[in-house]
Design an enzyme around this catalytic site. Structure first.
Site: not given
Ligand code: 5GP
Length: 128
Positions: A43-45, A102, A111, A115, A117
């Site tokens: 799950r996303d944080i 993304n 990140v 990945h 979503h």
């Molecule tokens: P991006 O913006 O790179 O497509 O998505 C990265 C996602 O990783 C974001 O939605 C962010 O909330 C999530 N995220 C970042 N750090 C952590 C973490 O330590 N744990 C979890 N579960 N999600 C994270």
């Protein structure tokens, strides 16, 4: 920032200490909903929807879709199939859901470990 991020965005460099690599190694806790030999879902944080799951390959790289090659089609295809299965297991199949991948700064990627979503549980708005 700057040149370093540009290199990451173009898929030239994988940092094995990125947050998802650390989650994979268990150095950072995560709420896992699925895992197998190839990928992990958790799950996303900071959830952007009632159900917001991240699905990541265990492999160290690529950092994004930039630079993907034909040889990546197998594992990436299986990642999408697994995302669909996880979405169904989470009860999202009937009403629908969104898979988001993304790529780079303009898409808001933060990140640098590729990945997916999985977003659902609410009527999602139009794209920006
Ligand atoms: P991006 O913006 O790179 O497509 O998505 C990265 C996602 O990783 C974001 O939605 C962010 O909330 C999530 N995220 C970042 N750090 C952590 C973490 O330590 N744990 C979890 N579960 N999600 C994270």
């Amino acid at each position: 920032m700057g040149g370093c991020e540009m290199a990451e965005a173009s898929g030239e460099r994988y940092d094995s200490n990125n947050v998802f690599a650390r989650i994979l190694r268990g150095e950072i806790p995560s709420d896992r909903v699925y895992e197998d030999g190839e990928c992990v879902a958790f799950r996303d944080i900071e959830p952007a929807a009632p159900t917001h799951i991240l699905l990541i390959p265990r492999r160290a790289g690529p950092v994004s879709t930039v630079g993907l090659a034909d040889e990546d089609a197998g594992w990436l295809g299986r990642l999408i199939v697994r995302a669909a299965r996880i979405a169904a297991e989470q009860g999202l199949a009937e009403r629908g859901y969104r898979l988001v991948l993304n790529t780079g700064r303009d898409a808001g990627q933060t990140v640098w470990h590729l990945h997916l979503h999985i977003l659902g549980g609410v009527e999602l708005g139009p794209f920006a």
